[in-house]
Design a protein around this motif. Structure first.
Motif, PDB file in Angstrom:
ATOM      1  N   VAL B  52       0.869  -1.176   0.000  1.00 25.66           N
ATOM      2  CA  VAL B  52       0.000   0.000   0.000  1.00 25.66           C
ATOM      3  C   VAL B  52       0.905   1.226   0.000  1.00 25.66           C
ATOM      4  CG1 VAL B  52      -1.804   1.267   1.226  1.00 25.66           C
ATOM      5  CG2 VAL B  52      -1.746  -1.238   1.341  1.00 25.66           C
ATOM      6  N   ALA B  53       0.699   2.120  -0.955  1.00 27.07           N
ATOM      7  CA  ALA B  53       1.502   3.350  -0.994  1.00 27.07           C
ATOM      8  C   ALA B  53       0.578   4.550  -0.885  1.00 27.07           C
ATOM      9  CB  ALA B  53       2.304   3.420  -2.296  1.00 27.07           C
ATOM     10  N   VAL B  54       0.971   5.491  -0.056  1.00 25.27           N
ATOM     11  CA  VAL B  54       0.222   6.753   0.004  1.00 25.27           C
ATOM     12  C   VAL B  54       1.188   7.896  -0.279  1.00 25.27           C
ATOM     13  CG1 VAL B  54      -1.622   6.047   1.575  1.00 25.27           C
ATOM     14  CG2 VAL B  54       0.525   6.867   2.533  1.00 25.27           C
ATOM     15  N   THR B  55       0.729   8.894  -1.046  1.00 23.28           N
ATOM     16  CA  THR B  55       1.527  10.115  -1.193  1.00 23.28           C
ATOM     17  C   THR B  55       0.822  11.221  -0.423  1.00 23.28           C
ATOM     18  OG1 THR B  55       0.589  11.281  -3.105  1.00 23.28           O
ATOM     19  CG2 THR B  55       2.000   9.380  -3.569  1.00 23.28           C
ATOM     20  N   VAL B  56       1.615  11.993   0.302  1.00 25.20           N
ATOM     21  CA  VAL B  56       1.064  13.006   1.207  1.00 25.20           C
ATOM     22  C   VAL B  56       1.835  14.310   1.016  1.00 25.20           C
ATOM     23  CG1 VAL B  56       0.253  11.364   2.920  1.00 25.20           C
ATOM     24  CG2 VAL B  56       2.599  12.153   3.040  1.00 25.20           C
ATOM     25  N   PRO B  57       1.228  15.453   1.393  1.00 26.82           N
ATOM     26  CA  PRO B  57       1.948  16.731   1.214  1.00 26.82           C
ATOM     27  C   PRO B  57       3.250  16.765   2.000  1.00 26.82           C
ATOM     28  CG  PRO B  57      -0.365  17.118   1.771  1.00 26.82           C
ATOM     29  CD  PRO B  57      -0.121  15.658   1.937  1.00 26.82           C
ATOM     30  N   ARG B  58       3.260  16.192   3.202  1.00 30.16           N
ATOM     31  CA  ARG B  58       4.488  16.018   3.983  1.00 30.16           C
ATOM     32  C   ARG B  58       4.372  14.736   4.766  1.00 30.16           C
ATOM     33  NH1 ARG B  58       8.036  20.348   5.516  1.00 30.16           N
ATOM     34  NH2 ARG B  58       8.462  19.114   7.337  1.00 30.16           N
ATOM     35  N   ARG B  59       5.512  14.112   5.076  1.00 29.55           N
ATOM     36  CA  ARG B  59       5.472  12.784   5.666  1.00 29.55           C
ATOM     37  C   ARG B  59       5.065  12.767   7.144  1.00 29.55           C
ATOM     38  NH1 ARG B  59       8.408  13.039   9.464  1.00 29.55           N
ATOM     39  NH2 ARG B  59       7.902  10.971  10.165  1.00 29.55           N
ATOM     40  N   ASP B  60       5.145  13.882   7.822  1.00 30.39           N
ATOM     41  CA  ASP B  60       4.979  13.932   9.271  1.00 30.39           C
ATOM     42  C   ASP B  60       3.785  13.124   9.765  1.00 30.39           C
ATOM     43  OD1 ASP B  60       6.197  16.290   8.057  1.00 30.39           O
ATOM     44  OD2 ASP B  60       6.482  17.007  10.109  1.00 30.39           O
ATOM     45  N   PHE B  61       4.005  12.321  10.775  1.00 23.66           N
ATOM     46  CA  PHE B  61       2.999  11.557  11.517  1.00 23.66           C
ATOM     47  C   PHE B  61       2.373  10.385  10.761  1.00 23.66           C
ATOM     48  CE2 PHE B  61       2.789  15.837  13.416  1.00 23.66           C
ATOM     49  CZ  PHE B  61       3.176  15.511  14.702  1.00 23.66           C
ATOM     50  N   VAL B  62       2.506  10.337   9.430  1.00 21.93           N
ATOM     51  CA  VAL B  62       1.723   9.353   8.689  1.00 21.93           C
ATOM     52  C   VAL B  62       2.115   7.922   9.071  1.00 21.93           C
ATOM     53  CG1 VAL B  62       1.098   8.505   6.404  1.00 21.93           C
ATOM     54  CG2 VAL B  62       1.352  10.961   6.799  1.00 21.93           C
ATOM     55  N   ALA B  63       3.431   7.635   9.083  1.00 19.81           N
ATOM     56  CA  ALA B  63       3.865   6.277   9.419  1.00 19.81           C
ATOM     57  C   ALA B  63       3.422   5.915  10.838  1.00 19.81           C
ATOM     58  CB  ALA B  63       5.381   6.165   9.286  1.00 19.81           C
ATOM     59  N   ALA B  64       3.552   6.868  11.753  1.00 18.83           N
ATOM     60  CA  ALA B  64       3.185   6.601  13.146  1.00 18.83           C
ATOM     61  C   ALA B  64       1.688   6.351  13.274  1.00 18.83           C
ATOM     62  CB  ALA B  64       3.611   7.778  14.022  1.00 18.83           C
ATOM     63  N   LEU B  65       0.884   7.102  12.531  1.00 17.46           N
ATOM     64  CA  LEU B  65      -0.569   6.928  12.619  1.00 17.46           C
ATOM     65  C   LEU B  65      -1.006   5.610  11.981  1.00 17.46           C
ATOM     66  CD1 LEU B  65      -1.663  10.599  11.828  1.00 17.46           C
ATOM     67  CD2 LEU B  65      -1.830   9.436  14.040  1.00 17.46           C
ATOM     68  N   VAL B  66      -0.434   5.295  10.814  1.00 20.28           N
ATOM     69  CA  VAL B  66      -0.785   4.025  10.169  1.00 20.28           C
ATOM     70  C   VAL B  66      -0.370   2.860  11.085  1.00 20.28           C
ATOM     71  CG1 VAL B  66      -0.294   2.503   8.209  1.00 20.28           C
ATOM     72  CG2 VAL B  66      -0.674   4.947   7.821  1.00 20.28           C
ATOM     73  N   PRO B 309      -8.291  10.583   2.380  1.00 17.54           N
ATOM     74  CA  PRO B 309      -8.591  11.954   2.810  1.00 17.54           C
ATOM     75  C   PRO B 309      -8.129  12.944   1.736  1.00 17.54           C
ATOM     76  CG  PRO B 309      -7.312  10.758   4.491  1.00 17.54           C
ATOM     77  CD  PRO B 309      -7.287   9.941   3.240  1.00 17.54           C
ATOM     78  N   ASP B 310      -8.636  14.182   1.782  1.00 16.53           N
ATOM     79  CA  ASP B 310      -8.221  15.218   0.825  1.00 16.53           C
ATOM     80  C   ASP B 310      -6.709  15.414   0.882  1.00 16.53           C
ATOM     81  OD1 ASP B 310     -10.737  15.698  -0.062  1.00 16.53           O
ATOM     82  OD2 ASP B 310     -11.113  17.379   1.294  1.00 16.53           O
ATOM     83  N   GLY B 311      -6.093  15.548  -0.293  1.00 15.89           N
ATOM     84  CA  GLY B 311      -4.652  15.774  -0.334  1.00 15.89           C
ATOM     85  C   GLY B 311      -3.831  14.494  -0.274  1.00 15.89           C
ATOM     86  N   VAL B 312      -4.488  13.340  -0.264  1.00 15.65           N
ATOM     87  CA  VAL B 312      -3.777  12.061  -0.162  1.00 15.65           C
ATOM     88  C   VAL B 312      -4.076  11.221  -1.399  1.00 15.65           C
ATOM     89  CG1 VAL B 312      -3.507   9.933   1.181  1.00 15.65           C
ATOM     90  CG2 VAL B 312      -3.962  12.103   2.352  1.00 15.65           C
ATOM     91  N   GLU B 313      -3.022  10.695  -2.019  1.00 17.74           N
ATOM     92  CA  GLU B 313      -3.189   9.734  -3.111  1.00 17.74           C
ATOM     93  C   GLU B 313      -2.833   8.354  -2.574  1.00 17.74           C
ATOM     94  OE1 GLU B 313      -1.630  12.272  -6.959  1.00 17.74           O
ATOM     95  OE2 GLU B 313      -0.155  11.300  -5.711  1.00 17.74           O
TER      96      GLU B 313
END
Lengths: 509, 321
Positions: B52-66, B309-313
């Motif tokens: 699963v790949a997600v692109t985000v405006p900035r990486r902050d918190f994403v790995a920790a939240l997932v 969510p908005d801003g996420v691919e």
């Protein structure tokens, strides 16, 4: 603003850009249009000699001038970058007189270059009025290169207008809603629109530049929730363009508008590499260097200035090296031999036994490659479950590549070679660990050097000397990849990753 | 899993300063939900590797939240808070075995020396301390222990309460699943893990409760940690990691330097977090190339039941293991 709110604003700016799109202001620029047409005429008459031969330098300088016409819009009296390059066009063109038949095309190119250097760019005055309309404190101007940023700051800085590169915009995140980017969207990293810092973005381009597409993220084509950024184009000013009697429109001239290096005549090699040879691409590096990077090798050390201290020295796969990557290379002899010497020293009394088993399986694989050929070896290995890594078979014979990465691949390879797994696998693992330890020791020293160094120099000059001189390691250089040659060459394996002096990048910024 | 069974959007808030009001945003709960959806999917589809790949405006918190979302959905944990259970388990532990105990608000990892049943009440004797059986809320045998450690017990916090983890919390803390790793920039990851996750609905209901950090859910494996669940690897040093532990089921590759190792990761699940603010696009290219050469496409929405969510691919596919 705290980090989480600033982050949330980035998600909202992305969303806002998807809804409202970006603005492209196409400004009429007759002098630039004339230069562009003159370059395209040269392309048409010189087609096969563009990258080499007598035309190479004229084309290199002219493309570089055209790039500056688009990205350095300050008035002529502050625009030494444009004047200097126009003079180089004239100089190289004069050297060509008598050597080529198409003198008229050449003369028009020189005249157009001189006219472009003597006429203020209409982009500049439009930029100034746009910024003043929005308010000098309410927006940021983004330059396409560090050099353009320095030049624009000389002009706009006194008026209190902030000028940044795209990288600086990302790092500093100024609290403004509007950015003006000087140059076509494709001259910028795609992140300026896919991860926007400001919720409104305008690109200022000359009207003669036809490509107005906005980049997407590399995943957008396949992704759910893909960001599609629409454009609103406004055309202003005198957009008349000269016709051409020479290059018919739609003549299929390949022109990517970016300054490019002089590669010399190059094409794919017509033979296969011998056992001690390898296919490699020439990589041009900041500081007047180049080196050959093998297509099938292990990771190479790099520097990521965006990472925090202690985590800046990284390793990247050779296939992922791109323009903009900072490679960290030892000057003089390549580094791998020194690393392996240290690794074997760490193995102490067992070193010779490890070396013997390593030599034995590599020798046997070498023989297979010799007798049945690489394609057949790869086919045999694939049939035994070695998947994507099978085309690495030749690289595995390299004494400086310990073993296949995957345990399963290595086991399958040894079985196919009819070599007992033990002690060969255990030895290879011990050597790998020793190499990792030796590399980690070097990395720690480099991390300390990089933490103490001024990294802003890297962006400005593209290279940085790291004075690591202990443990048999001579001076180490961090240097930016400027370009990678389009065609591979055959080179001796021991010549890869060795820095050589190379001036092919002179037309790049 | 069809989209019709999708859970309602998870509302969560994030803050770095306990005194300041937390930020409520759809992406916070969205990434926690993604981690949970991935784990549910992987539990029943383990024949192929899920990417699963997600692109985000900035990486902050994403790995920790997932990762937090992944950790909230764990295998069924046996209730183990009764003293009789603890006594029964302790009787079967050999001297010299490493163990972990939850006693009151403390977690202890140490070497089990003996069970003293002649004492009243009976006691578990470790190399550095002794504990009365009725006070022990959970005990677990460990496969290894670098050195004895003692720390205060993490608490479930806003996310733990939302995911109903309180009931089995002590047993979970004694024996958390060690099946997740995050590869990324350690300094940034540690800052992300220190952030507070709260449930804004608890505030709305007039019951302000202790929010709890992301680390309380993820339980990072750090030097001196008395209990841990998630291994953290530095992407700068990852080339020197010879092989990953066999008990890992998911790896989150956080940012381009980590995603560049994608082709070498063999765990059943890999999550790639791609930071679009970084100029280097090779990470996204590596993901797309793997999808196009070896992958079978899935849909994030239809197969995982997750809406971006908005801003996420987002992109998901499987490859042969």
């Amino acid at each position: 603003m705290n980090r989480i709110d600033a982050l949330d604003q980035r998600y909202r700016a992305s969303e806002s850009l998807v809804h409202h799109g970006v603005e492209i202001v196409a400004v009429g620029d007759p002098a630039g249009a004339r230069l562009n047409q003159a370059i395209r005429d040269v392309f048409y008459v010189a087609q096969d000699d563009l990258h080499d031969g007598p035309w190479g330098n004229v084309v290199g300088a002219a493309k570089s001038l055209r790039w500056r016409r688009m990205t350095h819009p300050q008035p002529v009296m502050l625009n030494s970058a444009v004047t200097e390059m126009a003079e180089l066009v004239a100089k190289y063109a004069s050297l060509l007189h008598g050597a080529v038949e198409d003198v008229a095309v050449l003369d028009e190119l020189v005249a157009a270059a001189m006219a472009a250097a003597e006429t203020d760019s209409p982009l500049g005055s439009l930029l100034l009025s746009s910024v003043e309309e929005v308010g000098t404190n309410e927006c940021v101007v983004v330059a396409a290169s560090k050099r353009a940023q320095v030049a624009l700051t000389n002009w706009l800085g006194e008026l209190g207008i902030l000028v940044l590169t795209a990288g600086e915009l990302e790092r500093l995140q100024p609290p403004v809603d509007q950015s003006y980017l000087i140059g076509p969207p494709r001259f910028f990293r795609s992140s300026v629109v896919t991860a926007p810092v400001t919720s409104e973005i305008s690109f200022l381009i000359p009207a003669w530049f036809g490509d107005r597409t906005v980049p997407r993220s590399a995943m957008a084509r396949y992704a759910e929730g893909a960001l599609e950024i629409k454009t609103r184009v406004f055309v202003v000013g005198n957009t008349s363009e000269p016709g051409s009697a020479i290059a018919p429109s739609g003549s299929g001239i390949e022109d990517d508008f970016l300054p490019e290096p002089v590669w010399g005549r190059s094409q794919a090699p017509s033979r296969s590499p011998k056992s001690d040879e390898v296919l490699a691409h020439r990589v041009l590096l900041s500081g007047g260097w180049s080196m050959c990077l093998e297509d099938d090798g292990e990771r190479i050390r790099a520097l990521d200035p965006d990472q925090p201290p202690g985590e800046r020295i990284i390793y990247v796969g050779v296939s992922t090296v791109r323009p903009g990557t900072y490679l960290v290379l030892r000057q003089g002899e390549g580094e791998r031999s020194a690393l392996y010497r240290e690794a074997y020293a760490r193995l102490g009394a067992d070193a010779s036994a490890v070396e013997a088993t390593q030599n034995a399986w590599k020798q046997k694989l070498q023989e297979c490659l010799f007798w049945i050929g690489q394609q057949e070896v790869v086919r045999e290995l694939r049939a035994r479950g070695v998947t994507t890594a099978a085309n690495q078979a030749r690289a595995w014979t390299d004494p400086y590549l310990v073993r296949p990465t995957s345990d399963a691949d290595f086991a399958a390879l040894l079985k196919w070679l009819e070599i007992p797994a033990e002690p060969t696998a255990v030895h290879a693992n011990r050597l790998r660990r020793a190499v990792h330890q030796a590399a980690a020791a070097v990395r720690e020293r480099l991390e300390a050097e990089v933490s103490a160094a001024d990294l802003s120099q890297l962006e400005l000059t593209g290279s940085l000397s790291l004075g690591v001189a202990t443990g048999g390691f001579r001076s180490i250089l961090a240097t930016r990849v400027l370009a990678i040659s389009p065609h591979p060459e055959i080179v001796a394996r021991h010549e890869t990753r060795v820095l050589v002096v190379d001036r092919s990048a002179q037309w790049l910024e | 899993m069809p989209a019709s069974t999708a859970f309602p959007a998870v509302r969560l808030a994030l803050s770095e300063d306990p005194a300041a009001p937390p930020t409520i945003a759809p992406w916070i709960g969205g990434f926690v939900a993604l981690g949970a959806r991935i784990r549910r999917y992987a539990a029943v589809n383990d024949q192929r590797q899920l990417i699963v790949a997600v692109t985000v405006p900035r990486r902050d918190f994403v790995a920790a939240l997932v990762g937090s979302g992944w950790a909230t959905v764990s295998e069924k944990i046996r209730h183990q808070t009764a003293a009789t259970d603890v006594l029964e388990i302790a009787r079967n532990i050999d001297p010299g075995t490493p163990v972990r105990l939850v006693v009151g608000n403390t977690v202890v990892s140490d070497i089990f020396e003996r069970l003293s049943e002649e004492a009243t009440p009976p006691r578990v004797c470790l190399s550095e301390s002794q504990w009365q059986i009725p006070a022990i809320r959970a005990i677990a045998v460990l496969t290894s222990l670098a050195k004895p450690a003692r720390a205060s017990k993490p608490l479930p916090g806003g996310l733990g309460r939302l995911a109903h983890l309180e009931e089995t919390w002590d047993a979970r803390i004694a024996a958390p699943a060690a099946d997740l790793a995050i590869v990324g920039t350690l300094k940034w990851l540690k800052a992300d893990l220190a952030a507070l996750l709260s449930n804004p609905d608890e505030h709305a209901a007039g019951q302000p409760r202790v929010p709890g950090t992301i680390a309380d859910i993820l339980l990072p494996d750090e030097p001196g940690a008395a209990t841990w669940s998630t291994r953290l690897y530095s992407s700068a040093r990852f080339a020197e990691v010879s092989s990953l532990p066999g008990d890992l089921r998911a790896v989150v590759l956080d940012g381009a330097p980590a995603v560049k190792y994608l082709n070498e990761i063999e765990t059943p699940v890999v999550v790639c977090v791609i930071d679009r603010s970084v100029a280097d696009e090779t990470a996204a290219e590596i993901v797309v190339q793997l999808r196009n050469t070896r992958g079978e496409a899935l849909s994030v929405r239809d197969d995982l039941g997750w809406s971006t969510p908005d801003g996420v691919e987002a992109l998901t596919f499987t490859v042969p293991l």
